[in-house]
Write a protein that holds these residues in place. Structure first.
Motif, PDB file in Angstrom:
ATOM      1  N   ALA B  26      16.009 -73.392   9.028  1.00  0.00           N
ATOM      2  CA  ALA B  26      17.299 -73.810   9.590  1.00  0.00           C
ATOM      3  C   ALA B  26      18.376 -72.798   9.236  1.00  0.00           C
ATOM      4  CB  ALA B  26      17.669 -75.201   9.070  1.00  0.00           C
ATOM      5  N   GLY B  27      18.358 -72.342   7.975  1.00  0.00           N
ATOM      6  CA  GLY B  27      19.348 -71.355   7.534  1.00  0.00           C
ATOM      7  C   GLY B  27      19.213 -70.071   8.336  1.00  0.00           C
ATOM      8  N   PHE B  28      17.975 -69.659   8.558  1.00  0.00           N
ATOM      9  CA  PHE B  28      17.735 -68.435   9.326  1.00  0.00           C
ATOM     10  C   PHE B  28      18.272 -68.583  10.751  1.00  0.00           C
ATOM     11  CE2 PHE B  28      14.778 -66.694  12.510  1.00  0.00           C
ATOM     12  CZ  PHE B  28      15.122 -65.365  12.410  1.00  0.00           C
ATOM     13  N   ALA B  29      17.975 -69.734  11.385  1.00  0.00           N
ATOM     14  CA  ALA B  29      18.407 -69.938  12.774  1.00  0.00           C
ATOM     15  C   ALA B  29      19.934 -69.902  12.862  1.00  0.00           C
ATOM     16  CB  ALA B  29      17.875 -71.284  13.284  1.00  0.00           C
ATOM     17  N   THR B  30      20.594 -70.581  11.914  1.00  0.00           N
ATOM     18  CA  THR B  30      22.063 -70.594  11.912  1.00  0.00           C
ATOM     19  C   THR B  30      22.605 -69.184  11.757  1.00  0.00           C
ATOM     20  OG1 THR B  30      21.864 -72.660  10.721  1.00  0.00           O
ATOM     21  CG2 THR B  30      24.067 -71.711  10.871  1.00  0.00           C
ATOM     22  N   GLN B  31      22.016 -68.450  10.803  1.00  0.00           N
ATOM     23  CA  GLN B  31      22.546 -67.130  10.517  1.00  0.00           C
ATOM     24  C   GLN B  31      22.281 -66.151  11.654  1.00  0.00           C
ATOM     25  OE1 GLN B  31      21.054 -66.813   6.482  1.00  0.00           O
ATOM     26  NE2 GLN B  31      22.294 -68.616   6.108  1.00  0.00           N
ATOM     27  N   LEU B  32      21.177 -66.336  12.363  1.00  0.00           N
ATOM     28  CA  LEU B  32      20.879 -65.504  13.528  1.00  0.00           C
ATOM     29  C   LEU B  32      21.923 -65.762  14.622  1.00  0.00           C
ATOM     30  CD1 LEU B  32      18.671 -63.529  14.507  1.00  0.00           C
ATOM     31  CD2 LEU B  32      17.550 -65.474  15.610  1.00  0.00           C
ATOM     32  N   TRP B  33      22.190 -67.017  14.865  1.00  0.00           N
ATOM     33  CA  TRP B  33      23.168 -67.435  15.874  1.00  0.00           C
ATOM     34  C   TRP B  33      24.555 -66.878  15.551  1.00  0.00           C
ATOM     35  CZ3 TRP B  33      23.722 -69.053  20.560  1.00  0.00           C
ATOM     36  CH2 TRP B  33      24.845 -69.772  20.947  1.00  0.00           C
ATOM     37  N   TRP B  34      24.998 -67.076  14.298  1.00  0.00           N
ATOM     38  CA  TRP B  34      26.317 -66.581  13.900  1.00  0.00           C
ATOM     39  C   TRP B  34      26.379 -65.059  13.958  1.00  0.00           C
ATOM     40  CZ3 TRP B  34      30.761 -68.690  14.030  1.00  0.00           C
ATOM     41  CH2 TRP B  34      30.879 -70.080  13.858  1.00  0.00           C
ATOM     42  N   GLY B  35      25.276 -64.419  13.591  1.00  0.00           N
ATOM     43  CA  GLY B  35      25.231 -62.961  13.655  1.00  0.00           C
ATOM     44  C   GLY B  35      25.465 -62.488  15.079  1.00  0.00           C
ATOM     45  N   ALA B  36      24.784 -63.148  16.032  1.00  0.00           N
ATOM     46  CA  ALA B  36      24.943 -62.779  17.438  1.00  0.00           C
ATOM     47  C   ALA B  36      26.398 -62.947  17.871  1.00  0.00           C
ATOM     48  CB  ALA B  36      24.012 -63.639  18.298  1.00  0.00           C
ATOM     49  N   ILE B  37      27.022 -64.053  17.480  1.00  0.00           N
ATOM     50  CA  ILE B  37      28.411 -64.293  17.886  1.00  0.00           C
ATOM     51  C   ILE B  37      29.347 -63.252  17.292  1.00  0.00           C
ATOM     52  CG2 ILE B  37      30.354 -65.883  17.582  1.00  0.00           C
ATOM     53  CD1 ILE B  37      28.457 -68.142  18.078  1.00  0.00           C
ATOM     54  N   ARG B  38      29.123 -62.944  15.986  1.00  0.00           N
ATOM     55  CA  ARG B  38      30.000 -61.960  15.344  1.00  0.00           C
ATOM     56  C   ARG B  38      29.864 -60.594  16.017  1.00  0.00           C
ATOM     57  NH1 ARG B  38      28.947 -61.812   9.208  1.00  0.00           N
ATOM     58  NH2 ARG B  38      30.568 -60.215   9.344  1.00  0.00           N
ATOM     59  N   ILE B  39      28.632 -60.259  16.429  1.00  0.00           N
ATOM     60  CA  ILE B  39      28.429 -58.966  17.082  1.00  0.00           C
ATOM     61  C   ILE B  39      29.114 -58.950  18.447  1.00  0.00           C
ATOM     62  CG2 ILE B  39      26.661 -57.508  18.165  1.00  0.00           C
ATOM     63  CD1 ILE B  39      24.933 -58.174  15.685  1.00  0.00           C
ATOM     64  N   LEU B  40      29.069 -60.078  19.155  1.00  0.00           N
ATOM     65  CA  LEU B  40      29.766 -60.148  20.446  1.00  0.00           C
ATOM     66  C   LEU B  40      31.271 -59.968  20.268  1.00  0.00           C
ATOM     67  CD1 LEU B  40      27.757 -62.993  22.217  1.00  0.00           C
ATOM     68  CD2 LEU B  40      27.739 -60.525  22.699  1.00  0.00           C
ATOM     69  N   VAL B  41      31.815 -60.552  19.190  1.00  0.00           N
ATOM     70  CA  VAL B  41      33.246 -60.391  18.924  1.00  0.00           C
ATOM     71  C   VAL B  41      33.566 -58.925  18.648  1.00  0.00           C
ATOM     72  CG1 VAL B  41      35.127 -60.967  17.336  1.00  0.00           C
ATOM     73  CG2 VAL B  41      33.537 -62.759  18.104  1.00  0.00           C
ATOM     74  N   PHE B  42      32.712 -58.304  17.808  1.00  0.00           N
ATOM     75  CA  PHE B  42      32.900 -56.878  17.528  1.00  0.00           C
ATOM     76  C   PHE B  42      32.820 -56.062  18.826  1.00  0.00           C
ATOM     77  CE2 PHE B  42      31.820 -57.207  12.846  1.00  0.00           C
ATOM     78  CZ  PHE B  42      32.997 -56.623  12.412  1.00  0.00           C
ATOM     79  N   ALA B  43      31.843 -56.382  19.692  1.00  0.00           N
ATOM     80  CA  ALA B  43      31.660 -55.633  20.934  1.00  0.00           C
ATOM     81  C   ALA B  43      32.929 -55.719  21.784  1.00  0.00           C
ATOM     82  CB  ALA B  43      30.455 -56.180  21.705  1.00  0.00           C
ATOM     83  N   ALA B  44      33.523 -56.891  21.836  1.00  0.00           N
ATOM     84  CA  ALA B  44      34.761 -57.071  22.602  1.00  0.00           C
ATOM     85  C   ALA B  44      35.872 -56.207  22.016  1.00  0.00           C
ATOM     86  CB  ALA B  44      35.165 -58.549  22.593  1.00  0.00           C
ATOM     87  N   PHE B  45      35.970 -56.225  20.668  1.00  0.00           N
ATOM     88  CA  PHE B  45      37.007 -55.447  19.991  1.00  0.00           C
ATOM     89  C   PHE B  45      36.820 -53.953  20.231  1.00  0.00           C
ATOM     90  CE2 PHE B  45      38.019 -52.947  16.182  1.00  0.00           C
ATOM     91  CZ  PHE B  45      39.394 -53.116  16.143  1.00  0.00           C
ATOM     92  N   TYR B  46      35.577 -53.481  20.018  1.00  0.00           N
ATOM     93  CA  TYR B  46      35.311 -52.053  20.204  1.00  0.00           C
ATOM     94  C   TYR B  46      35.496 -51.646  21.653  1.00  0.00           C
ATOM     95  CZ  TYR B  46      33.682 -51.102  15.437  1.00  0.00           C
ATOM     96  OH  TYR B  46      33.623 -50.924  14.093  1.00  0.00           O
ATOM     97  N   GLY B  47      35.233 -52.557  22.606  1.00  0.00           N
ATOM     98  CA  GLY B  47      35.417 -52.268  24.021  1.00  0.00           C
ATOM     99  C   GLY B  47      36.876 -51.999  24.344  1.00  0.00           C
ATOM    100  N   VAL B  48      37.790 -52.662  23.623  1.00  0.00           N
ATOM    101  CA  VAL B  48      39.214 -52.494  23.887  1.00  0.00           C
ATOM    102  C   VAL B  48      39.775 -51.283  23.160  1.00  0.00           C
ATOM    103  CG1 VAL B  48      41.491 -53.555  23.601  1.00  0.00           C
ATOM    104  CG2 VAL B  48      39.531 -54.950  24.291  1.00  0.00           C
TER     105      VAL B  48
END
Lengths: 330, 273
Positions: B26-48
């Motif tokens: 469960a911990g792994f699944a949560t952390q994988l999910w959050w990791g993906a979201i954080r990377i998407l946020v970074f991608a948006a930031f770096y895109g700008v």
């Protein structure tokens, strides 16, 4: 030099006091008042190596507090304690390596681990040398009949099984002194007998000094040559149980079943405690009227089916003793 | 100090926590999910505005995965076992062990942290380091250390982040023992660790004026310093300074923990009769 020496031991707890209800809780946020609770007021006694001492007293008398101070968990407010020449709370690490402790209401084994894993861990924690540990463990496993339980996680054991495992856990490092705080609490009759038998063997055969607290008077009767009674933090008596009994309740009881209707009995020093159609229970003081004389007097005048003499139950003696000393829990 | 009893204390907690496989998954699944979201946020930031970023996007992605993998090494909550033991009086048995009180709890903290972190870290390496590149998402993947030197320097950095984490955790556990409850401690500890370790954002993303402070406070040694050593953003003498900061704070917090332990145990009461 005694193995355990306790002089003028006192322990005072500070308890926050507040008025009941929400208003009380709110005012407690602003200003707290403290009240001193004297768990131990003035306790002195000593114990020689190899003795078996029972500590009894009502709930809240200070028995457990005494054990916790002697074992090095708590610091007293004042007084002097020495166990095997060490002050437990000053020299905790050296002291605890030489004692074993079992709290009847708590567990020292790892709840989710198999019993044997817990033993292995304790042997490491106490740095018991491997060969010595194997011998000691096998000995304890045999004495406590633990063999079938070793692979089971502690959480799956019954209370009786767990207490047997707890005893082994407390003794793997071969301590010279064993402290037992209510070791038979909640156990069924066979488990209690097993625990008593084990403690007796440990004390008699291996010379382990035992200090035990209990509310079960049969523990006291079966085990202890010496009993200390404490009440409200003070020592009330210290000596063999028989002398306690004699000082409190010397009377004996005579139960008689008559062949015919139970007669009136009027003799000096004898009172009728209970009667039914064909039987009587008499209370008498053997110092005033010896038992054979009383029995002879009754059988001479009446046809008797059965007759037997009894001492008052140990619970009754103790309850009477607490009453006499006004020792009940406040 | 003999090692055997402290290893046993470590093993006891480690062995116990390894049993909880569902929690690890469960911990792994949560952390994988959050990791993906954080990377998407970074991608948006770096895109700008990629030019404004203190580290490259590739490094930011690795920073995220490394952080997600090692999340359980972050001391953001006290060990619930300690709170439980203090409330039930079981802590009395801890006092009966012939061990240095702080050392005993420190070894236990370490066991608790590592047992939760290891299974999740292994799964995260598989998912973010191996599976992502295989399915053609290499740009979003966890990269290996930037060079041999970085890899070698990351070894002590990792050891020190674990030791520092255990020092903070043990101090938190001692405070739990004093206050009989872990909630208060966790309410303060969690935000402190998440923000100041750089777990939320690498510390160089915060305003310039904050940096002199951010780079010397103890929590930096948990995430920001070791991770930047990993992708060679800190190298040479800067990396060594980072290691020294980690080591210094570890020693200081162990010292503080020992003092606190001593004080709390002096006035210990055993709850529940």
């Amino acid at each position: 030099m005694p193995q355990i020496l306790v002089e003028a031991l006192a322990k005072t707890y500070r308890v926050a006091e507040r008025a009941p209800g929400l208003a009380g809780a709110l005012s407690g946020l602003v200003r707290r008042r403290w009240r001193a609770v004297h768990a131990l007021a003035d306790i002195s006694f000593s114990l020689e190596a190899g003795e078996l001492l029972a500590f009894i007293g009502p709930n809240g008398a200070g028995k457990s507090t005494t054990v916790k101070i002697l074992s090095g968990i708590l610091r007293p407010t004042s007084g002097r304690v020495e166990v095997g020449g060490l002050v437990p709370y000053e020299d905790r690490v050296r002291h605890v390596a030489r004692i074993g402790v079992v709290f009847g209401q708590r567990s020292q084994l790892w709840w989710d681990l198999p019993v044997i894993d817990g033993f292995d861990l304790l042997a490491d924690i106490y740095r018991v040398e491997a060969e010595r540990y194997r011998r000691r463990r096998d000995e304890l496993v045999a004495m406590l009949r633990l063999e079938p339980l070793l692979d089971q996680p502690v959480r799956q054991l019954s209370l009786g099984q767990r207490m047997r495992a707890e005893f082994a856990a407390a003794l793997l490092h071969d301590p010279a002194i064993l402290f037992l705080d209510e070791p038979t609490i909640g156990l069924d009759a066979p488990s209690k007998l097993a625990v008593r038998d084990f403690v007796r063997r440990l004390n008699r055969e291996q010379g382990v000094t035992v200090l035990l607290t209990t509310h079960d008077m049969h523990d006291v009767e079966a085990l202890a040559e010496r009993v200390i009674v404490i009440g409200q933090g003070r020592l009330l008596t210290d000596g063999p149980f028989e002398s306690l009994r004699a000082s409190v309740l010397a009377e004996r009881r005579l139960h008689i079943d008559f062949a015919d209707a139970a007669p009136e009995v009027e003799m000096p020093g004898v009172t009728v405690r209970a009667r039914s159609a064909r039987s009587l229970e008499l209370a008498f003081d053997p110092a005033k009227i010896p038992t054979p004389k009383l029995i002879a007097a009754i059988t001479a005048e009446h046809a008797v089916d059965d007759i037997h003499v009894e001492e008052p139950a140990i619970e009754e003696v103790i309850a009477r003793f607490y009453d006499l000393h006004d020792a009940g829990e406040a | 100090m003999p090692v055997r009893p402290y290893l046993a204390a470590f093993r006891a907690r480690f062995q116990l926590m390894l049993q909880y496989r569902a929690a690890a998954l469960a911990g792994f699944a949560t952390q994988l999910w959050w990791g993906a979201i954080r990377i998407l946020v970074f991608a948006a930031f770096y895109g700008v505005n990629a030019a404004a970023a203190p580290i490259s996007f590739t490094d930011a992605v690795t920073y995220v995965w490394l952080g997600q993998a090692l999340l359980a090494l972050q001391p953001w909550s006290a060990d619930p076992e300690i709170g439980q033991a203090v409330r039930t009086g079981g802590v009395g048995y801890d006092r009966l062990r012939p061990l240095d009180a702080h050392g005993y709890w420190y070894a236990r903290s370490m066991g608790w942290m590592l047992a939760r972190a290891l299974p999740r870290a292994v799964l995260m390496v598989l998912a973010a380091g191996i599976v992502l590149p295989l399915v053609g998402l290499g740009a979003w993947a966890w990269r290996p250390p930037s060079g041999v030197t970085a890899a070698l320097l990351f070894v002590p950095a990792f050891v020190l982040l674990t030791m520092l984490g255990a020092a903070i955790l043990t101090l938190a556990n001692v405070i739990v023992a004093a206050s009989l409850n872990e909630r208060g401690v966790n309410a303060i500890l969690t935000p402190l660790v998440i923000v100041f370790s750089g777990s939320l954002l690498p510390l160089d993303f915060y305003p310039d004026a904050w940096r002199p402070f951010l780079h010397v406070q103890p929590f930096a040694g948990l995430v920001d310093i070791p991770f930047r050593i990993y992708f060679a953003d800190l190298k040479g003498s800067a990396a060594l300074r980072g290691l020294a900061l980690q080591a210094g704070w570890t020693l200081a917090l162990i010292g503080l923990g020992r003092l606190a332990m001593e004080r709390v145990m002096r006035r210990l009461e055993m709850q529940g009769g």
